[in-house]
Each structure stands twice: as structure tokens, then as C-alpha cells.
Design a protein around this motif. Structure first.
Motif, PDB file in Angstrom:
ATOM      1  N   MET A   1      16.799 -28.996  14.791  1.00 17.94           N
ATOM      2  CA  MET A   1      15.831 -29.661  13.919  1.00 17.94           C
ATOM      3  C   MET A   1      14.887 -28.693  13.215  1.00 17.94           C
ATOM      4  O   MET A   1      14.118 -29.104  12.344  1.00 17.94           O
ATOM      5  CB  MET A   1      15.016 -30.670  14.732  1.00 17.94           C
ATOM      6  CG  MET A   1      15.828 -31.812  15.323  1.00 17.94           C
ATOM      7  SD  MET A   1      16.649 -32.821  14.072  1.00 17.94           S
ATOM      8  CE  MET A   1      15.253 -33.736  13.406  1.00 17.94           C
ATOM      9  N   LEU A   2      14.939 -27.417  13.582  1.00 19.16           N
ATOM     10  CA  LEU A   2      13.999 -26.451  13.011  1.00 19.16           C
ATOM     11  C   LEU A   2      14.097 -26.316  11.495  1.00 19.16           C
ATOM     12  O   LEU A   2      13.054 -26.323  10.810  1.00 19.16           O
ATOM     13  CB  LEU A   2      14.181 -25.083  13.671  1.00 19.16           C
ATOM     14  CG  LEU A   2      13.245 -24.726  14.821  1.00 19.16           C
ATOM     15  CD1 LEU A   2      13.505 -23.295  15.296  1.00 19.16           C
ATOM     16  CD2 LEU A   2      11.783 -24.890  14.418  1.00 19.16           C
ATOM     17  N   PRO A   3      15.303 -26.135  10.914  1.00 17.76           N
ATOM     18  CA  PRO A   3      15.335 -25.999   9.446  1.00 17.76           C
ATOM     19  C   PRO A   3      14.699 -27.187   8.735  1.00 17.76           C
ATOM     20  O   PRO A   3      13.944 -27.020   7.765  1.00 17.76           O
ATOM     21  CB  PRO A   3      16.834 -25.880   9.142  1.00 17.76           C
ATOM     22  CG  PRO A   3      17.438 -25.337  10.403  1.00 17.76           C
ATOM     23  CD  PRO A   3      16.647 -25.969  11.501  1.00 17.76           C
TER      24      PRO A   3
ATOM     25  N   GLY B   1      21.391 -34.423  22.005  1.00 15.98           N
ATOM     26  CA  GLY B   1      21.471 -35.710  21.327  1.00 15.98           C
ATOM     27  C   GLY B   1      20.155 -36.445  21.289  1.00 15.98           C
ATOM     28  O   GLY B   1      19.586 -36.691  20.222  1.00 15.98           O
ATOM     29  N   ALA B   2      19.642 -36.792  22.468  1.00 17.90           N
ATOM     30  CA  ALA B   2      18.407 -37.581  22.530  1.00 17.90           C
ATOM     31  C   ALA B   2      17.198 -36.796  22.039  1.00 17.90           C
ATOM     32  O   ALA B   2      16.316 -37.359  21.374  1.00 17.90           O
ATOM     33  CB  ALA B   2      18.179 -38.066  23.969  1.00 17.90           C
ATOM     34  N   VAL B   3      17.127 -35.503  22.368  1.00 17.90           N
ATOM     35  CA  VAL B   3      15.957 -34.709  21.966  1.00 17.90           C
ATOM     36  C   VAL B   3      15.840 -34.600  20.444  1.00 17.90           C
ATOM     37  O   VAL B   3      14.768 -34.864  19.885  1.00 17.90           O
ATOM     38  CB  VAL B   3      15.977 -33.318  22.648  1.00 17.90           C
ATOM     39  CG1 VAL B   3      14.965 -32.381  21.992  1.00 17.90           C
ATOM     40  CG2 VAL B   3      15.670 -33.450  24.136  1.00 17.90           C
ATOM     41  N   PRO B   4      16.902 -34.196  19.695  1.00 18.16           N
ATOM     42  CA  PRO B   4      16.771 -34.192  18.228  1.00 18.16           C
ATOM     43  C   PRO B   4      16.463 -35.572  17.660  1.00 18.16           C
ATOM     44  O   PRO B   4      15.698 -35.691  16.689  1.00 18.16           O
ATOM     45  CB  PRO B   4      18.140 -33.691  17.746  1.00 18.16           C
ATOM     46  CG  PRO B   4      18.707 -32.956  18.903  1.00 18.16           C
ATOM     47  CD  PRO B   4      18.207 -33.661  20.120  1.00 18.16           C
ATOM     48  N   ALA B   5      17.049 -36.614  18.254  1.00 16.40           N
ATOM     49  CA  ALA B   5      16.777 -37.973  17.762  1.00 16.40           C
ATOM     50  C   ALA B   5      15.303 -38.323  17.949  1.00 16.40           C
ATOM     51  O   ALA B   5      14.669 -38.911  17.062  1.00 16.40           O
ATOM     52  CB  ALA B   5      17.656 -38.981  18.497  1.00 16.40           C
TER      53      ALA B   5
END
Length: 398
Positions: A240-242, A357-361
Motif C-alpha cells: 500500500m506504500l506507493p 490480504g486483510a491488512v492492506p484491505a
């Protein structure tokens, strides 16, 4: 060696120097495999515009690939038991190539999610079989060096993907960029098919009794959240950084991808240093130290002003990669000795599902609510919250 055998102590295998060529081919297959799961991250800002996605949808795309990876990891033992580790690796590479071409053809959130689910399914077959191929190919006294070379693949992926995507997007649209990585996967799969060695034996089928034995140990349940959140702070935040740097911090997309790539250079060395330090201070003390530092760096990454942002962009990955040498050493000591290898098979799949999966979401949902940075910081807080659990961590053998 009989096809149904699994080498437990490959004293008759090749010496490290004699296996460099086959080992590098396996590392190349793993690089293509790991790259396919990271590829989405530097492309997210472009995909949000092209497919008209919001941050929640963008973040949830990783949940599709993680769900496929979770199911495939759980089933890889059954596939390798029916076929061989070698054939499973070949099937993984060819199926992954097709899934990546599916990504390139996607024209909506639904079709892209379906293609990413296929990417996860194809990827999950590789890791258990690739490691089994290494252990069967190389003599046991050289396993440490062999695994160290093999593990260069994910670190090189972290480093190379943002730069490669930035360069390719200046020449090709995003669809062709993904297709080119699909061709890389195909080439590595064919190279292993015709020139690779190892894995010409079947795997052992995971059993319910083995899972019950592991599940009866409190340490098993401690390592699940510890691994899940550590993967989340490493791969989950990375993916998710970019988007965070472009959408929230106002950076140019090319510069954001370049920074993310450069931040991974030093982390290649810190991972080796962390393994050495773990042997010196002990696993439990190392885990507590690494988790605390990693959590603090993730917490700061989401909250610091722009003047300190670049500093923590470099510190955060340096800290998060330190966990894994100690973490995998701990997994090998959870439960009785006869279930040592299975602890990885049962703990890593749910950890990847949550962490990638869950963390980026979660971060994407908080981004849509106007709290993108707080989403990253929340992951850091959760990582720190796992440290007290380690006081109850017990090992059955050493």
C-alpha cells in the motif's frame, strides 16, 4: 531415491558449490513467483484511475490473491503427494503465467480480482515444493547457505519491482507491463523444466492428527498472530506504500516507486545481520526486540511529518525484515520434533491471508475514511501489542 520418499537428512546430496546452477534456477522461479504477488503495489495508482477504483477496492484486491495463496498453501501437500515436488513447481509456474495474462486482460474490479485469486492459487504451490527440492538436492551440511541464496529472491523482488514498473510504464501501458512479467514467469518455468534439478519425489500428506497435536500447544496460537502481523507490517504495508505516498502525501508516482525500491537495499543486509544476532541473544529475546522496533517504525511511518517521512521509509523495512530469521527459527521449535516441518505448513497460510490480504484491505478502508496514515500506524500498534504474548511462548525442543 524412491518417488514416495522425502529426504530428511540429505547426506548424499550435492555440495553447495556443485549445486549453484540448479539453485540459481530455483531462485529465479521463486523471484518470478514472489514478484507476481508484489506487482500490483506499484501499479495501484495507475489502476485506480484506469479502472475507477477507490482506496477500499484497491486495498481489497490483495485479499483476493491472499485467499488464493491461502487455499493453495493448504492444498500443496496433497498435490505434491499425488504428483512430485518437481511437477508441482512446473505446474505452479505455468499456471501463474496464465493468471498474469488474465490480470493483463482485466477490465474491471471483478475480473482483476478473479485473476488475482488465480495468481494466489498458482503461487501457493511453489514454496513448500521449492524448499523440499532444495533439501533433496543439496547435502544437509550446506542447507543453511542454500536457503540463504534462495531467500534472496523476495528481497530482490522488493528492490526491483518498483523500479522495473516505473521504467516499463514509461514505455508500455499497464496491461503490457503485467504481460511482460507473465513472460518472465513462463521463461523461468521452462528453464526449470528443461535445466532444473531436484524435487523428483512425492510429498507427505498433512494429516488431521498432526494438526491436532500442534493445536494443543499454546505456542502454536501465539505464533499465528505474531506471524500474521509481522507479514502485515512487511508485505502488507509495502503493497500500500506507493498508493499512500501518491494519494496521501502528494508524491509523484515515479518518485514514490523509486523511494520504495531504494528503501529495500539496506534491508537485504539487515536480514542477514538479524539472523546472526538471533543466534547470539536467543530467539525469544530477538523476537521481542524485532517486533517492538518494527511496530514503532510502522507507527511512526503513518504519522511523521513530511520532513521525516523519507527517514522512516528506510527504517521501517530495515526493521520488519529482521523478524523473519527469528520467526522461522521459532516455528521450527513449536510442538514436538516430529511435527516441526508441519508447523510452517499450518501457521504460514493463515498468516499470509491476514498479513497480505486483510491488512492492506484495512489500510485501504481507513484511507477512504480519510485516515490513510492512521491505518499504517494501527498496524504498528497491533505489532507492538503482540510482544507481551511472547512471555508465554514455550519451545518443546532446542
Amino acid at each position: 531415491m524412491a518417488a514416495s520418499e522425502i529426504p530428511n537428512d540429505s547426506t548424499t546430496g550435492l555440495p553447495f558449490k556443485g549445486a549453484i546452477g540448479p539453485l540459481l534456477i530455483l531462485m529465479g522461479v521463486f523471484f518470478a513467483n514472489f514478484t507476481s504477488r508484489l506487482l500490483l503495489a506499484p501499479l495501484l495508482p495507475t489502476l485506480e484511475i484506469a479502472l475507477k477504483l477507490d482506496h477500499s477496492q484497491a486495498g481489497s484486491l490483495f485479499l483476493y490473491s491472499s485467499a488464493g495463496y491461502f487455499l493453495s498453501l493448504l492444498g500443496s501437500g496433497f498435490v505434491a503427494a499425488k504428483l512430485t515436488h518437481r511437477l508441482s513447481i512446473i505446474i505452479s509456474a505455468l499456471a501463474l503465467c496464465l493468471a498474469q495474462f488474465g490480470m493483463a486482460l482485466a477490465d474491471s474490479f471483478a475480473t482483476l480480482g478473479l485473476a488475482l485469486f488465480g495468481v494466489g492459487l498458482a503461487c501457493g504451490l511453489y514454496l513448500p515444493c521449492g524448499m523440499a527440492a532444495i533439501y533433496g538436492l543439496i547435502r544437509s551440511s550446506d542447507w543453511g547457505k542454500a536457503v540463504a541464496v534462495h531467500e534472496l529472491a523476495p528481497n530482490l523482488s522488493f528492490l526491483a519491482i518498483p523500479v522495473l514498473c516505473t521504467l516499463l510504464l514509461t514505455v508500455f501501458p499497464w496491461q503490457q507491463t503485467i504481460a511482460l512479467f507473465g513472460l518472465l514467469t513462463l521463461v523461468m518455468g521452462l528453464l526449470f523444466t528443461f535445466r532444473g534439478k531436484g524435487g523428483r519425489f512425492r510429498g507427505q500428506t498433512p494429516t488431521l492428527s498432526a494438526l491436532k497435536t500442534l493445536a494443543s500447544h499454546p505456542s502454536f496460537w501465539i505464533m499465528v498472530p505474531v506471524f500474521s502481523l509481522s507479514i502485515g507490517s512487511s508485505i502488507g504495508i509495502y503493497t500500500m506504500l506507493p498508493l499512500y505516498l501518491v494519494a496521501e502525501r502528494g508524491m509523484d508516482q515515479s518518485w514514490a516507486n523509486t523511494l520504495v525500491s531504494l528503501s529495500r537495499i539496506i534491508s537485504v543486509a539487515t536480514a542477514f545481520a538479524a539472523g546472526w544476532l538471533t543466534d547470539r541473544i536467543g530467539i525469544k529475546r530477538a523476537l521481542k526486540s524485532y517486533l517492538l522496533i518494527s511496530g514503532l517504525c510502522s507507527l511512526c511511518l503513518g504519522l511523521v511529518p513530511d520532513s521525516l517521512l523519507v527517514l522512516f521509509l528506510f527504517l521501517q523495512p530495515m526493521a520488519t525484515v529482521c523478524f523473519f530469521p527469528a520467526g522461522f527459527a521459532a516455528l521450527a521449535r513449536v510442538g514436538p520434533r516430529e511435527t516441526r516441518n508441519l508447523s510452517i505448513s499450518f501457521i504460514v497460510p493463515p498468516a499470509f491471508l491476514i498479513g497480505t490480504g486483510a491488512v492492506p484491505a484495512l489500510i485501504g478502508v481507513m484511507g477512504d475514511m480519510g485516515y490513510f496514515g492512521w491505518g499504517i500506524s494501527l498496524v504498528g500498534v497491533l505489532v507492538i501489542a503482540t510482544v507481551p504474548l511472547l512471555t508465554r511462548l514455550r519451545f518443546d525442543h532446542f
